[in-house]
Motif scaffolding. Sequence first.
Motif, PDB file in Angstrom:
ATOM      1  N   ALA A 105      13.947  46.171  59.854  1.00 21.76           N
ATOM      2  CA  ALA A 105      14.760  47.048  60.699  1.00 21.76           C
ATOM      3  C   ALA A 105      13.823  47.550  61.791  1.00 21.76           C
ATOM      4  O   ALA A 105      12.840  48.245  61.505  1.00 21.76           O
ATOM      5  N   VAL A 106      14.108  47.165  63.016  1.00 20.32           N
ATOM      6  CA  VAL A 106      13.169  47.364  64.110  1.00 20.32           C
ATOM      7  C   VAL A 106      13.834  48.112  65.264  1.00 20.32           C
ATOM      8  O   VAL A 106      14.973  47.807  65.637  1.00 20.32           O
ATOM      9  N   THR A 107      13.096  49.071  65.803  1.00 20.93           N
ATOM     10  CA  THR A 107      13.539  49.701  67.039  1.00 20.93           C
ATOM     11  C   THR A 107      12.624  49.205  68.151  1.00 20.93           C
ATOM     12  O   THR A 107      11.407  49.127  67.979  1.00 20.93           O
ATOM     13  N   ALA A 108      13.237  48.844  69.255  1.00 18.96           N
ATOM     14  CA  ALA A 108      12.488  48.303  70.389  1.00 18.96           C
ATOM     15  C   ALA A 108      12.747  49.163  71.617  1.00 18.96           C
ATOM     16  O   ALA A 108      13.897  49.473  71.925  1.00 18.96           O
ATOM     17  N   PHE A 147      17.558  43.819  61.558  1.00 18.59           N
ATOM     18  CA  PHE A 147      18.503  44.669  62.282  1.00 18.59           C
ATOM     19  C   PHE A 147      17.690  45.324  63.381  1.00 18.59           C
ATOM     20  O   PHE A 147      16.544  45.720  63.161  1.00 18.59           O
ATOM     21  N   VAL A 148      18.261  45.445  64.571  1.00 21.35           N
ATOM     22  CA  VAL A 148      17.487  45.965  65.695  1.00 21.35           C
ATOM     23  C   VAL A 148      18.294  46.958  66.531  1.00 21.35           C
ATOM     24  O   VAL A 148      19.513  46.831  66.658  1.00 21.35           O
ATOM     25  N   PHE A 149      17.580  47.915  67.075  1.00 25.77           N
ATOM     26  CA  PHE A 149      18.115  48.813  68.097  1.00 25.77           C
ATOM     27  C   PHE A 149      17.286  48.550  69.339  1.00 25.77           C
ATOM     28  O   PHE A 149      16.082  48.813  69.365  1.00 25.77           O
ATOM     29  N   TYR A 150      17.923  47.990  70.356  1.00 25.12           N
ATOM     30  CA  TYR A 150      17.244  47.696  71.621  1.00 25.12           C
ATOM     31  C   TYR A 150      17.365  48.878  72.584  1.00 25.12           C
ATOM     32  O   TYR A 150      18.367  49.593  72.582  1.00 25.12           O
ATOM     33  N   GLY A 151      16.360  49.027  73.433  1.00 24.19           N
ATOM     34  CA  GLY A 151      16.436  49.979  74.535  1.00 24.19           C
ATOM     35  C   GLY A 151      16.201  51.424  74.162  1.00 24.19           C
ATOM     36  O   GLY A 151      16.654  52.327  74.865  1.00 24.19           O
ATOM     37  N   ALA A 152      15.485  51.671  73.081  1.00 22.36           N
ATOM     38  CA  ALA A 152      15.280  53.046  72.617  1.00 22.36           C
ATOM     39  C   ALA A 152      14.708  53.933  73.713  1.00 22.36           C
ATOM     40  O   ALA A 152      15.167  55.057  73.899  1.00 22.36           O
ATOM     41  N   GLY A 172      26.119  50.633  61.775  1.00 24.09           N
ATOM     42  CA  GLY A 172      25.844  49.194  61.811  1.00 24.09           C
ATOM     43  C   GLY A 172      24.683  48.813  60.895  1.00 24.09           C
ATOM     44  O   GLY A 172      24.710  47.759  60.261  1.00 24.09           O
ATOM     45  N   TYR A 173      23.705  49.684  60.807  1.00 24.19           N
ATOM     46  CA  TYR A 173      22.569  49.461  59.919  1.00 24.19           C
ATOM     47  C   TYR A 173      23.033  49.404  58.459  1.00 24.19           C
ATOM     48  O   TYR A 173      22.685  48.468  57.730  1.00 24.19           O
ATOM     49  N   LYS A 179      25.463  43.747  53.521  1.00 22.90           N
ATOM     50  CA  LYS A 179      25.601  42.283  53.521  1.00 22.90           C
ATOM     51  C   LYS A 179      24.309  41.571  53.119  1.00 22.90           C
ATOM     52  O   LYS A 179      24.299  40.360  52.968  1.00 22.90           O
ATOM     53  N   MET A 180      23.255  42.328  52.948  1.00 23.23           N
ATOM     54  CA  MET A 180      21.940  41.763  52.669  1.00 23.23           C
ATOM     55  C   MET A 180      21.905  41.054  51.367  1.00 23.23           C
ATOM     56  O   MET A 180      21.978  41.048  50.370  1.00 23.23           O
TER      57      MET A 180
END
Length: 180
Positions: A105-108, A147-152, A172-173, A179-180
């Motif tokens: 789970a990554v924030t970018a 799972f990602v959140f872009y544009g933090a 969404g997370y 579903k994992m």
Amino acid sequence: MKTLFIVTHPNMDTSIVNKRWIEELRKYPEKYTVHELYKAYPDGKIDVEKEQQLVEAHDKLVLQFPLYWWSSPPLLKQWFDEVFTHGWAYGSKAKALINKKTALAVTAGGTEHDLSVEGTLGKTLEQYLVPFETTLSYCKTNYRSFFVFYGAEHYLADNSDLPLILDRSAQGYVEFLDKM
């Protein structure tokens, strides 16, 4: 069994997205265990046996972190180096991680476009995450993607929609995790 989240954010007090994700996860204590590495080990001295026992006590493992110089914060790398030992995480006698469902789970800070072939550096987020996927695959886990959140960093500026955006991301997370 529950899902273990190894959360590695060096500045959780100033985080927006990771902090919101943790708030959402903590609503489901029967399903999720949140383990914040920088809180557990502010001195950087990792209790390897404790960490291994924690991982073994869960049937799923999620590594949650901000993209940090196109990798993870340093304590997560140290955690891998010290906790994923030969004979426990990998090697002919290692059994601790075999078929354990794992994900990232990554924030970018950058946008989805920034982290694409057409973007600023010409590389995708998937390419930056290959070392994590490779490590988890090498340890014979059942890697389930990310799972990602872009544009933090773009949402930090005055954005009246931020609470709604964060709520949608947190929901969404949880859907991704289910579903994992």
